[in-house]
Enzyme design. Structure first.
Site, PDB file in Angstrom:
ATOM      1  N   LYS A  19       5.844  -2.784  -2.890  1.00 23.81           N
ATOM      2  CA  LYS A  19       4.806  -3.821  -2.747  1.00 23.81           C
ATOM      3  C   LYS A  19       3.923  -3.852  -3.988  1.00 23.81           C
ATOM      4  CE  LYS A  19       0.865  -2.967  -0.386  1.00 23.81           C
ATOM      5  NZ  LYS A  19      -0.380  -3.301  -1.130  1.00 23.81           N
ATOM      6  N   ASN A  20       3.489  -2.674  -4.460  1.00 26.89           N
ATOM      7  CA  ASN A  20       2.494  -2.645  -5.544  1.00 26.89           C
ATOM      8  C   ASN A  20       3.103  -2.862  -6.913  1.00 26.89           C
ATOM      9  OD1 ASN A  20       0.622  -2.351  -3.595  1.00 26.89           O
ATOM     10  ND2 ASN A  20       0.265  -0.169  -3.923  1.00 26.89           N
ATOM     11  N   ARG A  66      -6.545  -9.612  -1.197  1.00 28.97           N
ATOM     12  CA  ARG A  66      -7.544  -9.427  -2.254  1.00 28.97           C
ATOM     13  C   ARG A  66      -6.898  -9.134  -3.594  1.00 28.97           C
ATOM     14  NH1 ARG A  66      -8.524  -7.857   2.274  1.00 28.97           N
ATOM     15  NH2 ARG A  66     -10.162  -8.875   3.444  1.00 28.97           N
ATOM     16  N   CYS A  74     -12.873  -5.021   1.676  1.00 25.14           N
ATOM     17  CA  CYS A  74     -11.810  -4.925   2.676  1.00 25.14           C
ATOM     18  C   CYS A  74     -12.045  -3.648   3.466  1.00 25.14           C
ATOM     19  CB  CYS A  74     -10.438  -4.917   1.993  1.00 25.14           C
ATOM     20  SG  CYS A  74     -10.097  -3.368   1.168  1.00 25.14           S
ATOM     21  N   ARG A  90     -14.319  -3.951  -2.843  1.00 23.62           N
ATOM     22  CA  ARG A  90     -13.227  -3.997  -3.824  1.00 23.62           C
ATOM     23  C   ARG A  90     -13.752  -4.761  -5.048  1.00 23.62           C
ATOM     24  NH1 ARG A  90      -8.189  -2.891  -1.403  1.00 23.62           N
ATOM     25  NH2 ARG A  90      -7.341  -2.654  -3.494  1.00 23.62           N
ATOM     26  N   PRO A  91     -14.654  -4.112  -5.828  1.00 22.85           N
ATOM     27  CA  PRO A  91     -15.257  -4.835  -6.959  1.00 22.85           C
ATOM     28  C   PRO A  91     -14.204  -5.282  -7.958  1.00 22.85           C
ATOM     29  CG  PRO A  91     -15.630  -2.478  -7.137  1.00 22.85           C
ATOM     30  CD  PRO A  91     -15.026  -2.710  -5.771  1.00 22.85           C
ATOM     31  N   ILE A  92     -14.505  -6.362  -8.657  1.00 27.32           N
ATOM     32  CA  ILE A  92     -13.602  -6.805  -9.740  1.00 27.32           C
ATOM     33  C   ILE A  92     -14.365  -6.884 -11.060  1.00 27.32           C
ATOM     34  CG2 ILE A  92     -12.044  -8.053  -8.179  1.00 27.32           C
ATOM     35  CD1 ILE A  92     -13.354 -10.654  -9.154  1.00 27.32           C
ATOM     36  N   ASP A  93     -15.490  -6.153 -11.136  1.00 28.95           N
ATOM     37  CA  ASP A  93     -16.318  -6.195 -12.348  1.00 28.95           C
ATOM     38  C   ASP A  93     -15.529  -5.819 -13.602  1.00 28.95           C
ATOM     39  OD1 ASP A  93     -16.174  -3.690 -11.021  1.00 28.95           O
ATOM     40  OD2 ASP A  93     -17.716  -2.908 -12.336  1.00 28.95           O
ATOM     41  N   LEU A  94     -14.635  -4.854 -13.485  1.00 23.63           N
ATOM     42  CA  LEU A  94     -13.883  -4.423 -14.672  1.00 23.63           C
ATOM     43  C   LEU A  94     -12.828  -5.463 -15.056  1.00 23.63           C
ATOM     44  CD1 LEU A  94     -13.430  -0.637 -13.783  1.00 23.63           C
ATOM     45  CD2 LEU A  94     -15.229  -1.714 -15.161  1.00 23.63           C
ATOM     46  N   ASP A 113      -2.795   6.302  -1.622  1.00 19.27           N
ATOM     47  CA  ASP A 113      -2.062   5.577  -0.577  1.00 19.27           C
ATOM     48  C   ASP A 113      -1.268   6.515   0.328  1.00 19.27           C
ATOM     49  OD1 ASP A 113      -1.247   2.753  -2.752  1.00 19.27           O
ATOM     50  OD2 ASP A 113      -3.090   3.345  -1.726  1.00 19.27           O
ATOM     51  N   ARG A 167       1.943  -5.976   6.107  1.00 14.69           N
ATOM     52  CA  ARG A 167       1.643  -6.359   4.717  1.00 14.69           C
ATOM     53  C   ARG A 167       2.472  -5.541   3.738  1.00 14.69           C
ATOM     54  NH1 ARG A 167      -3.723  -5.053   3.042  1.00 14.69           N
ATOM     55  NH2 ARG A 167      -2.762  -5.649   1.059  1.00 14.69           N
TER      56      ARG A 167
END
Ligand code: EPZ
Length: 418
Positions: free
Chosen positions: A22-23, A92, A116, A121-125, A306, A398
């Site tokens: 998946k990843n 996300r 989540c 789940r920041p996306i600042d970077l 995980d 998922r």
């Protein structure tokens, strides 16, 4: 509402071929946006997150078909540059489309992915990296309006943390940026190596994946490709954890054993006999499981976050106490309360969980809190005496294309019922 019915308490015996990762497939599907042609992706798992990714690709204007485990994407004609809000919310990790859409079209619109079950789940970077490459990002009430301005420019980007998604987003954006991009403190996960291989198969110039320094020379002409996705190391780790929990003999095949060596070494330390070959791992557990030294999750090649939940489920039935420290996500112990319903003896203090091993778990009705927490409950149910029901399967689906079929192949008594 569908649920899994599990009868536990019997050892497992069998072999299962592991699905595509998946990843790995999610960033690879985003990468197909870069190629104004046809990309054929093989060994693509039939999971909800892939379905959502194909819907995003179709929304952008791609033709996207999945036949069995082969996905064909024709991204010749793109007509939109936005990711629909409902798909952003459902998955996300759709933020991974940002770099690819910007690289191909010069503009991208998407809402903030939001938190989540694992915490914020920041996306600042992600945003800081795109801005450093010359991207202009306006955060409005609807979400993110991004444009590449005069075009993305290659540059050196040193990551504050070796983020998997940020590394992948930069790799994709850099393929459409002028000049050289150098990522230092890059994530080193095997899925990053898989993405590099896919990009190079399209004609991109990407080097260094698997190490902490990745270099991309942008604006190479890209062409059609057929690429086979790597096997899912976390699904393999989950099924080996089931063998450790229920006892017996389990073989997972089609997997590179090096990708989950931190997990197999923990299971060996706990008393399992683990034998690895070129593309398989066999685990045998006859005697009782023992507690192990503290397990601290870390970026690859450390112990994968995980795998924390499924390995914890196995160690609930063991002699002694084991400490887990979850260093990657803020809230990744949602499975603990549900494991307690099965008799587990666990105490949680912030990022630390202490598992006091007990002789037996008992069956219960439990609810999946998230994908990996849900699979941990299935692992525990296979070890528990008696019947269990597991709901919240939309989380499990998922990431697993057929968890009941896979575990059934290993001898587990498990079926799905409406
Ligand atoms: C990927 O998520 C995986 N998802 C996750 O798998 C996995 O747990 C994680 O990597 C770590 O290995 C996919 O690949 C689709 P990160 P990602 O960015 O990229 C913080 C599963 O169960 N961070 O490496 O989101 C972040 O909050 C899923 O299959 C920022 O602070 O992980 C986290 O604490 C769960 N700002 C840490 O970095 C940012 O801009 C590591 O996250 C980005 C991340």
């Amino acid at each position: 509402m569908s649920k899994l019915l599990v009868t536990g308490g019997e050892p497992l015996e069998g072999e299962v071929k592991i699905q595509g990762a998946k990843n790995s497939v999610l960033p690879i599907l985003a990468a197909t946006v870069l190629n104004p042609g046809v990309s054929v992706i093989q060994n693509c798992p039939r999971i909800r997150d892939v379905t959502a990714s194909l819907e995003i690709l179709r929304h952008l204007g791609c033709r996207a078909e999945q036949t069995g485990d082969t996905v064909t994407i024709d991204a010749t004609q793109l007509v939109r540059h936005d990711v629909p809000d409902e798909l952003m919310r459902e998955m996300r990790s759709s933020v991974i489309f940002l770099g690819a859409i910007l690289a191909r079209l010069g503009e991208a619109v998407m809402c903030m992915p939001g938190g989540c079950e694992l915490g914020p789940r920041p996306i600042d970077l992600h945003l800081a990296s795109i801005r450093k490459m010359g991207g202009e990002i306006r955060e409005t009430s609807e979400g993110l309006n991004c444009s590449a301005g005069a075009g993305l420019k290659g540059c050196e980007l040193s990551l504050a943390i070796p983020s998997v998604g940020v590394t992948e987003n930069i790799m994709l954006a850099a393929c459409g940026a002028q000049g050289l991009t150098i990522i230092t403190n890059a994530a080193r996960e095997p899925e990053i190596v898989d993405l590099q291989r896919l990009l190079c198969s399209m004609g991109a110039d990407v080097q260094g994946a698997g190490s902490s320094v990745i270099t991309i020379t942008g604006c190479r002409p890209l062409h059609d490709t057929t690429y086979r996705v790597m096997a899912d190391r976390i699904v393999a780790a989950t099924y080996l954890s089931a063998g450790a929990a229920a006892g017996g003999r389990v073989t997972v095949s089609g997997i590179d054993y090096r990708h989950l060596s931190t997990v197999t070494s923990v299971l060996s330390e706990a008393g399992c006999a683990v034998r690895s070959g070129n593309d398989f791992i066999t685990l045998v557990r006859e005697g009782p499981l023992r507690s192990v030294r503290p397990i601290r999750t870390a970026p690859y090649p450390g112990f994968p976050t995980d795998a924390q939940a499924p390995v914890m489920a196995a160690l609930c039935v063991s002699q002694g106490a084991t400490m887990f420290v979850e260093n990657i996500f803020e809230r990744r112990y949602g499975h603990v309360d549900e494991l307690r319903r099965m008799g587990a003896d666990i105490s949680v203090e912030g990022r630390v969980a202490l598992i006091y091993g007990i002789p037996k778990l008992h069956g219960a009705a439990v609810v999946s809190p998230d994908l990996r927490g849900g699979t941990a409950l299935v692992v525990a149910a296979l070890a528990a005496e008696g019947e269990s029901t597991v709901t919240g399967l939309h989380h499990i689906d998922r990431g697993h294309q057929d968890i009941e079929g896979d575990l059934g192949a290993l001898g587990g008594q498990i079926r799905r019922a409406e």
